[in-house]
Enzyme design. Sequence first.
Site, mmCIF file in Angstrom:
data_model
loop_
_atom_site.group_PDB
_atom_site.id
_atom_site.type_symbol
_atom_site.label_atom_id
_atom_site.label_comp_id
_atom_site.label_asym_id
_atom_site.label_seq_id
_atom_site.Cartn_x
_atom_site.Cartn_y
_atom_site.Cartn_z
ATOM 1 N N ASP A 112 5.018 -11.213 1.497
ATOM 2 C CA ASP A 112 4.000 -11.010 0.468
ATOM 3 C C ASP A 112 3.172 -12.289 0.396
ATOM 4 N N VAL B 21 -19.579 14.882 -5.702
ATOM 5 C CA VAL B 21 -20.645 13.880 -5.810
ATOM 6 C C VAL B 21 -20.642 13.319 -7.231
ATOM 7 N N ARG C 152 -7.523 -2.932 -2.036
ATOM 8 C CA ARG C 152 -8.907 -2.731 -1.673
ATOM 9 C C ARG C 152 -9.665 -1.589 -2.366
ATOM 10 N N THR D 289 -16.594 -7.558 1.792
ATOM 11 C CA THR D 289 -17.248 -6.288 1.493
ATOM 12 C C THR D 289 -18.748 -6.454 1.265
ATOM 13 N N GLU E 211 -22.454 2.273 -12.450
ATOM 14 C CA GLU E 211 -23.223 1.845 -11.273
ATOM 15 C C GLU E 211 -24.613 2.458 -11.368
ATOM 16 N N ASN F 292 -15.095 10.106 3.956
ATOM 17 C CA ASN F 292 -13.825 10.715 4.366
ATOM 18 C C ASN F 292 -13.361 11.750 3.353
ATOM 19 N N ARG F 293 -13.603 11.482 2.062
ATOM 20 C CA ARG F 293 -13.234 12.477 1.044
ATOM 21 C C ARG F 293 -14.036 13.760 1.239
ATOM 22 N N TYR G 60 -12.149 -5.141 -8.190
ATOM 23 C CA TYR G 60 -11.850 -5.355 -6.769
ATOM 24 C C TYR G 60 -12.982 -6.128 -6.081
ATOM 25 N N HIS G 61 -14.222 -5.648 -6.254
ATOM 26 C CA HIS G 61 -15.338 -6.322 -5.583
ATOM 27 C C HIS G 61 -15.469 -7.774 -6.090
ATOM 28 N N LYS H 27 -13.484 -10.246 -4.154
ATOM 29 C CA LYS H 27 -14.066 -10.633 -2.853
ATOM 30 C C LYS H 27 -15.141 -11.705 -3.062
ATOM 31 N N ARG I 14 0.833 -1.205 0.000
ATOM 32 C CA ARG I 14 0.000 0.000 0.000
ATOM 33 C C ARG I 14 0.872 1.261 0.000
ATOM 34 N N SER J 215 -17.059 -3.946 -9.464
ATOM 35 C CA SER J 215 -15.710 -3.575 -9.927
ATOM 36 C C SER J 215 -14.854 -4.838 -9.874
ATOM 37 N N GLN K 258 -18.121 -6.028 5.015
ATOM 38 C CA GLN K 258 -18.049 -4.701 5.623
ATOM 39 C C GLN K 258 -18.507 -3.598 4.663
HETATM 40 P P1 NAD Z 1 -5.369 -0.834 3.074
HETATM 41 O O1 NAD Z 1 -5.007 -0.854 1.632
HETATM 42 O O2 NAD Z 1 -5.155 0.408 3.854
HETATM 43 O O3 NAD Z 1 -4.627 -2.043 3.835
HETATM 44 C C1 NAD Z 1 -4.357 -3.284 3.247
HETATM 45 C C2 NAD Z 1 -2.979 -3.739 3.738
HETATM 46 O O4 NAD Z 1 -2.701 -5.022 3.161
HETATM 47 C C3 NAD Z 1 -1.863 -2.787 3.310
HETATM 48 O O5 NAD Z 1 -1.050 -2.467 4.414
HETATM 49 C C4 NAD Z 1 -1.099 -3.581 2.240
HETATM 50 O O6 NAD Z 1 0.279 -3.264 2.214
HETATM 51 C C5 NAD Z 1 -1.376 -5.025 2.676
HETATM 52 N N1 NAD Z 1 -1.307 -6.006 1.571
HETATM 53 C C6 NAD Z 1 -1.946 -5.961 0.368
HETATM 54 N N2 NAD Z 1 -1.613 -7.036 -0.369
HETATM 55 C C7 NAD Z 1 -0.749 -7.780 0.366
HETATM 56 C C8 NAD Z 1 -0.031 -8.979 0.140
HETATM 57 N N3 NAD Z 1 -0.122 -9.633 -1.029
HETATM 58 N N4 NAD Z 1 0.768 -9.463 1.123
HETATM 59 C C9 NAD Z 1 0.892 -8.795 2.311
HETATM 60 N N5 NAD Z 1 0.249 -7.643 2.577
HETATM 61 C C10 NAD Z 1 -0.554 -7.133 1.602
HETATM 62 O O7 NAD Z 1 -6.918 -1.293 3.144
HETATM 63 P P2 NAD Z 1 -7.977 -1.105 4.345
HETATM 64 O O8 NAD Z 1 -8.819 0.059 4.030
HETATM 65 O O9 NAD Z 1 -7.263 -1.211 5.634
HETATM 66 O O10 NAD Z 1 -8.851 -2.408 4.123
HETATM 67 C C11 NAD Z 1 -8.474 -3.642 4.748
HETATM 68 C C12 NAD Z 1 -9.417 -4.753 4.282
HETATM 69 O O11 NAD Z 1 -10.746 -4.399 4.613
HETATM 70 C C13 NAD Z 1 -9.366 -4.970 2.777
HETATM 71 O O12 NAD Z 1 -9.346 -6.343 2.495
HETATM 72 C C14 NAD Z 1 -10.642 -4.328 2.285
HETATM 73 O O13 NAD Z 1 -11.133 -4.999 1.170
HETATM 74 C C15 NAD Z 1 -11.586 -4.458 3.476
HETATM 75 N N6 NAD Z 1 -12.577 -3.354 3.537
HETATM 76 C C16 NAD Z 1 -12.168 -2.038 3.646
HETATM 77 C C17 NAD Z 1 -13.134 -1.038 3.684
HETATM 78 C C18 NAD Z 1 -12.773 0.425 3.771
HETATM 79 O O14 NAD Z 1 -13.675 1.279 3.686
HETATM 80 N N7 NAD Z 1 -11.498 0.779 3.940
HETATM 81 C C19 NAD Z 1 -14.495 -1.381 3.637
HETATM 82 C C20 NAD Z 1 -14.863 -2.714 3.524
HETATM 83 C C21 NAD Z 1 -13.885 -3.704 3.478
HETATM 84 N N1 USQ Z 2 -18.463 8.534 -4.643
HETATM 85 C C1 USQ Z 2 -18.809 9.860 -4.883
HETATM 86 N N2 USQ Z 2 -17.843 10.798 -4.773
HETATM 87 C C2 USQ Z 2 -16.565 10.506 -4.402
HETATM 88 C C3 USQ Z 2 -16.222 9.157 -4.132
HETATM 89 C C4 USQ Z 2 -17.197 8.193 -4.275
HETATM 90 O O1 USQ Z 2 -19.954 10.166 -5.219
HETATM 91 O O2 USQ Z 2 -15.743 11.427 -4.319
HETATM 92 C C5 USQ Z 2 -19.492 7.473 -4.762
HETATM 93 C C6 USQ Z 2 -19.096 6.323 -5.668
HETATM 94 O O3 USQ Z 2 -19.422 6.605 -7.028
HETATM 95 C C7 USQ Z 2 -19.885 5.174 -5.062
HETATM 96 C C8 USQ Z 2 -19.931 5.500 -3.582
HETATM 97 O O4 USQ Z 2 -19.640 6.898 -3.476
HETATM 98 O O5 USQ Z 2 -21.194 5.201 -5.547
HETATM 99 C C9 USQ Z 2 -18.963 4.713 -2.729
HETATM 100 O O6 USQ Z 2 -17.644 4.883 -3.202
HETATM 101 P P1 USQ Z 2 -16.388 4.628 -2.225
HETATM 102 O O7 USQ Z 2 -15.144 4.902 -2.995
HETATM 103 O O8 USQ Z 2 -16.598 5.330 -0.962
HETATM 104 O O9 USQ Z 2 -16.552 3.063 -1.889
HETATM 105 P P2 USQ Z 2 -16.233 1.737 -2.729
HETATM 106 O O10 USQ Z 2 -15.595 2.013 -4.019
HETATM 107 O O11 USQ Z 2 -17.484 0.920 -2.763
HETATM 108 O O12 USQ Z 2 -15.155 0.981 -1.849
HETATM 109 C C10 USQ Z 2 -15.006 1.153 -0.434
HETATM 110 C C11 USQ Z 2 -13.673 0.533 -0.032
HETATM 111 C C12 USQ Z 2 -13.726 -0.972 -0.323
HETATM 112 C C13 USQ Z 2 -14.916 -1.586 0.383
HETATM 113 C C14 USQ Z 2 -16.215 -0.879 0.007
HETATM 114 C C15 USQ Z 2 -17.388 -1.329 0.864
HETATM 115 O O13 USQ Z 2 -12.607 1.151 -0.738
HETATM 116 O O14 USQ Z 2 -12.525 -1.577 0.130
HETATM 117 O O15 USQ Z 2 -15.026 -2.941 0.068
HETATM 118 O O16 USQ Z 2 -16.078 0.539 0.254
HETATM 119 S S1 USQ Z 2 -18.902 -1.287 -0.011
HETATM 120 O O17 USQ Z 2 -19.036 0.022 -0.686
HETATM 121 O O18 USQ Z 2 -19.989 -1.452 0.962
HETATM 122 O O19 USQ Z 2 -18.892 -2.331 -1.006
#
Ligand code: NAD
Ligand code: USQ
Length: 406
Positions: A74, A262, A101, A145, A332, A248-249, A189-190, A193, A35, A187, A216
Amino acid sequence: MKIAVLGGDGFVGWPTSLHLSDRGHDVHIVDNLSRRWIDTELGVQSLTPMDSIQERTRIWHQETGRRIHFHLIDLARDYEVLKRWLAEERPDAIVHFAEQRAAPYSMKSDRHKNYTVNNNVSATHNLLNAVVETGLDAHLVHLGTMGVYGYSSVGAAIPEGYLSVGVETLAGETVSQEILYPANPGSIYHMTKCLDQLLFQFYARNDGVRITDLHQGIVWGTHTDQTRRHAQLVNRFDYDGDYGTVLNRFLIQAAIGYPLTVHGTGGQTRAFIHIQDSVRCIELALNNPPRSGERVKIFNQMTETHRVRDLAEMVARIAGAEVAYLPNPRKEAAENDLVVDNEQFMALGLDPITLEAGLLSEVIEVAKKFAYRVDRSRIPAVSAWTRDIAPTVERDPEGRRLKSVS
Ligand code: NAD
Ligand code: USQ
């Protein structure tokens, strides 16, 4: 318990490691620091100044007398190293955060799609494979997720992982079955999962691995009780167009006087959870493992749902910010309703922290403190979901022409 926190240097992993260490567990962070490399690739940095993981753990020891160990592995590429490490350390539980993520990052280019699939699917499979091979009876808690379900509740609450369906037999009877709720990723990414879910289903059934998958929602906020203890324990805080998540943004944008970004009409409804609740839920899940042979235990880890434009308006009201309605870089639904069942965590005693002005203002204050670190040119979200969408997102809310970084 001896707990391995995979991805413990990240946004949720770091405060989780501190929380578990504070509760007296023996915490071992495993991370490849990818990261931090992605920040370098994108030319961005956490809003908050983050020290190295070694320095962070040193400060934690200095403040509390507790040790958190760090191991550079890794998961996706160093299978033999991971296996050896598990065989030697034999953790009682493993929390798996270690995946790429960000949905926008995963959609940036073909290279980013490949990286996300290879990293996430290999990391999860290597872990499961190594747990079985080393004969470890560790409880595996994975961060999944809400996005595995898609975001439409079709008039019924989204259940916790499983859906009861009636199957009509050849004899004309209806037999009921419980299946994983149909996957509907939005996406690459999704999608990873969703693939993880199948890996878990297989290893739980075939090898009796004890697995909890936490579906989550979007995590907001930055501080937890432990990160507040020392300036150098601060959590990372992403604001850029790829890694910054929506609420957070908006809070950071409000702090620096940038119009709130938005996407589209802002009619997208999503599930949210505060970072403090996220770490509590993980602890609750660790304390309530499934038995060997039981199916994967799935929790919906979220506390409330909100429409994006309502969040923007709320933040604008609190902070006196402007709202900009922009072309949506994603493919979306423009508008959706979302109702989610989260009964299991509530039954285990979760007392949710919900959105309220005081907490939102606290995050705005943190953002103001570090506003000098923000590069405004990295705020726009320019990773487009398709080639057709790309040309529509090339201007930022301040009217400047943008180019996607790939
Ligand atoms: P993050 O990117 O801040 O943290 C992920 C960590 O995993 C990083 O420190 C990265 O270096 C490490 N990593 C990635 N690939 C690796 C690998 N191959 N080997 C070892 N380490 C590795 O993400 P986060 O926001 O802390 O999210 C953590 C988890 O929670 C993720 O799996 C994400 O999908 C899930 N999640 C996050 C959110 C959110 O809003 N942040 C929401 C729902 C789910
Ligand atoms: N969005 C805006 N403006 C912005 C950023 C995002 O309108 O500046 C919108 C996006 O288009 C989307 C929604 O807000 O419709 C959510 O976007 P996001 O970037 O906050 O969330 P997402 O891409 O879904 O991903 C985040 C995390 C991911 C986690 C997921 C949970 O990065 O790791 O799995 O939230 S969830 O959304 O419930 O699937």
